[in-house]
Write an enzyme that holds these catalytic residues in place. Structure first.
Site, mmCIF file in Angstrom:
data_model
loop_
_atom_site.group_PDB
_atom_site.id
_atom_site.type_symbol
_atom_site.label_atom_id
_atom_site.label_comp_id
_atom_site.label_asym_id
_atom_site.label_seq_id
_atom_site.Cartn_x
_atom_site.Cartn_y
_atom_site.Cartn_z
ATOM 1 N N CYS A 157 0.969 -1.035 0.039
ATOM 2 C CA CYS A 157 -0.057 0.151 0.002
ATOM 3 C C CYS A 157 0.868 1.180 0.069
ATOM 4 C CB CYS A 157 -0.797 0.095 1.316
ATOM 5 S SG CYS A 157 -2.145 -1.277 1.178
ATOM 6 N N HIS A 218 -9.882 6.514 0.955
ATOM 7 C CA HIS A 218 -11.237 5.897 1.225
ATOM 8 C C HIS A 218 -11.513 5.520 2.572
ATOM 9 C CE1 HIS A 218 -8.607 2.271 0.364
ATOM 10 N NE2 HIS A 218 -9.097 1.697 1.480
#
Length: 276
Positions: A157, A218
């Site tokens: 990530c 998000h």
């Protein structure tokens, strides 16, 4: 209030008010009960933290910063991909029966590459350049190795760091392809703020800006009500962060080399489900 709280609040409100939902799409992440984990998101979020003024830890809720540092050292010092060498259990869901997460994270940082100065891994190359080539515009790491993605339990990530020396100050950019705002945002910010302090100290530099670039920023569907409650919590001033000044070797840092004084935080104890 702390700058970290302000940026977190601003980012979350922007996502909730102006974000795009993926309810109509097939998504990979799922909840423990098997339900698809949908999100509301913003693309291309950029947050800047001035580490010379403040340590960017949330006070809206507690960030377990010692555990965050332990994971940072597991990746950047130990260059490990085995959860048995990690103090927490945050990676257990992705590990195999031997504790391995495959050719991911620390594994990539530990792979040696050939340079004219000799064979070095990515971390040692950064250390070398900060000492010998501080004017370089090529001081970076990247663990998103396409050839090895099929052998990673989870694609990275936070995948790239770019370091830049301006005068006597070390600045850095953290590139992240995906960010779970509730569960992981401040965890990562704290980790890479500490990393900048580490590299700066052993290189005779001062810690400057950490710029956090997030492609897909998000909030998961089951996190929305938790975020909304959390944003109503009171905020406190940022704590004072210190590094043991006697440490001059990057590999000599431990999680006890760092201290936070006067860390106050809201007693926000909602359980946070994790999408996997």
């Amino acid at each position: 209030m702390s700058c970290a709280d302000q940026l977190f609040r601003k980012t979350c409100l922007d996502i909730l008010q102006n974000g795009v939902r993926d309810d109509n799409l097939t998504v990979r992440p799922h909840w423990e009960d098997g339900t698809p984990a949908h999100t509301i998101k913003k693309f291309g979020v950029v947050n800047r933290y001035d580490l010379s003024k403040e340590f960017p830890i949330l006070t809206l809720r507690r960030t377990y910063w010692k555990s965050a540092v332990d994971e940072l050292l597991w990746i950047w010092q130990k260059k490990s991909n085995n959860v048995h060498e990690l103090g927490s259990h945050i990676w257990d869901a992705w590990a195999d029966e031997n504790g391995s997460i495959g050719k991911a994270y620390g594994y990539q940082l530990g792979v040696k590459h050939h340079y004219k100065e000799g064979d070095m891994d990515q971390v040692d190359r950064v250390l070398y350049d900060l000492k010998h080539n501080p004017a370089s515009r090529r001081i970076l790491t990247n663990i998103y190795t396409f050839a090895d993605l099929s052998e990673m339990a989870l694609y990275p990530c936070a995948y790239s760091m770019t370091f830049n020396v301006s005068g006597d100050t070390l600045n850095a950019i953290l590139n992240q392809r995906s960010q779970d705002m509730l569960a992981a945002n401040n965890w990562n910010v704290v980790q890479y703020a500490v990393l900048v302090h580490m590299f700066a100290q052993v290189s005779g530099l001062k810690a400057g800006e950490l710029v956090h670039v997030i492609a897909d920023c998000h909030i998961y569907d089951r996190h929305i009500p938790i975020i909304e409650r959390m944003l109503d919590e009171p905020e406190y001033e940022a704590p004072t962060f210190t590094v043991d000044p006697s440490v001059t070797d990057f590999y000599a840092f431990t999680k006890d080399s760092f201290r936070l004084e006067n860390y106050q935080y809201s007693p926000f104890e909602d359980k946070i489900p994790i999408a996997i």
